[in-house]
Design a protein around this motif. Sequence first.
Motif, short mmCIF file in Angstrom:
data_model
loop_
_atom_site.label_atom_id
_atom_site.label_comp_id
_atom_site.label_asym_id
_atom_site.label_seq_id
_atom_site.Cartn_x
_atom_site.Cartn_y
_atom_site.Cartn_z
N PRO A 2 -10.76 1.47 4.04
CA PRO A 2 -10.02 2.53 3.37
C PRO A 2 -9.02 3.20 4.31
O PRO A 2 -9.29 3.37 5.49
CB PRO A 2 -11.09 3.52 2.95
N SER A 6 -13.67 8.32 3.08
CA SER A 6 -14.33 8.93 1.94
C SER A 6 -15.32 9.99 2.41
O SER A 6 -16.03 9.80 3.39
CB SER A 6 -15.06 7.84 1.15
N GLU A 28 -13.92 0.37 -4.50
CA GLU A 28 -13.72 -0.39 -3.26
C GLU A 28 -12.69 -1.50 -3.44
O GLU A 28 -11.83 -1.70 -2.58
CB GLU A 28 -15.05 -0.99 -2.81
N GLU A 31 -9.26 0.11 -3.62
CA GLU A 31 -8.87 0.62 -2.30
C GLU A 31 -8.45 -0.52 -1.37
O GLU A 31 -7.53 -0.35 -0.57
CB GLU A 31 -10.02 1.42 -1.69
N ASN A 32 -9.09 -1.66 -1.50
CA ASN A 32 -8.75 -2.80 -0.64
C ASN A 32 -7.39 -3.43 -0.99
O ASN A 32 -6.84 -4.19 -0.20
CB ASN A 32 -9.84 -3.87 -0.69
N SER A 55 -9.49 9.74 -0.63
CA SER A 55 -9.73 8.31 -0.80
C SER A 55 -9.82 7.97 -2.28
O SER A 55 -10.06 8.84 -3.13
CB SER A 55 -11.03 7.90 -0.10
N VAL A 56 -9.63 6.71 -2.60
CA VAL A 56 -9.76 6.24 -3.98
C VAL A 56 -11.18 6.51 -4.48
O VAL A 56 -11.38 6.98 -5.60
CB VAL A 56 -9.39 4.74 -4.09
N LYS A 57 -12.15 6.25 -3.63
CA LYS A 57 -13.55 6.48 -4.00
C LYS A 57 -13.76 7.95 -4.35
O LYS A 57 -14.36 8.27 -5.39
CB LYS A 57 -14.47 6.07 -2.86
N THR A 94 -0.72 3.84 -1.14
CA THR A 94 -1.37 5.12 -0.88
C THR A 94 -0.63 6.28 -1.53
O THR A 94 -1.18 7.36 -1.67
CB THR A 94 -1.47 5.36 0.64
#
Length: 179
Positions: A2, A6, A28, A31-32, A55-57, A94
């Motif tokens: 990431p 997170s 995940e 995000e990758n 973070s995306v999470k 991002t």
Amino acid sequence: MPLVTSRRDFSSVEVTGSYNELLPIAAELVENLLVEGTGRDGGTVFDGSKDAGISVKDYFVRLVKYGKCSRESFIVVLIYLDRFTNITNRELTTRNIHRLLLATFTVAVKLRDDVFYLNSYYATVGGVTLRDLNIMEHQLLTTLNWDLHITGEEYRKYTSTLERVKLRRELKAKRASRT
């Protein structure tokens, strides 16, 4: 890995009706796929002026916690996100991922759920202005040519893909714990 660390995990929202056990895998995977900055295509209504700093999470956790939607809505989010990137050939970056997630989430909830909130509520949850969310929602719908229908087969394809990834990771973890 990431781009933003997170600070939350899904355990805090697992008891909500919105939680889908496939969300950690989905977060995940999304995000990758990210590239830093605005990507090769420059700015659009989905590109923030800077990285979101979440973070995306963590953003998924926030949408689960405050979005108050059905579990299925998050699979629909992934389908719309995938459709959008296929149609536009845009990279997930991002600077655009959070705004794209919010727009696809807003549309998915309105389509999928019997009860949903006003855009002003979702804008607050997502950290954008109401005006920006309205513009992003309109742009998303226009890009998708208002084609929001999802077949049962398409939904099952996305779900089964996430389930296979989850199962592979669980098996790998079990093997690793035996050694």
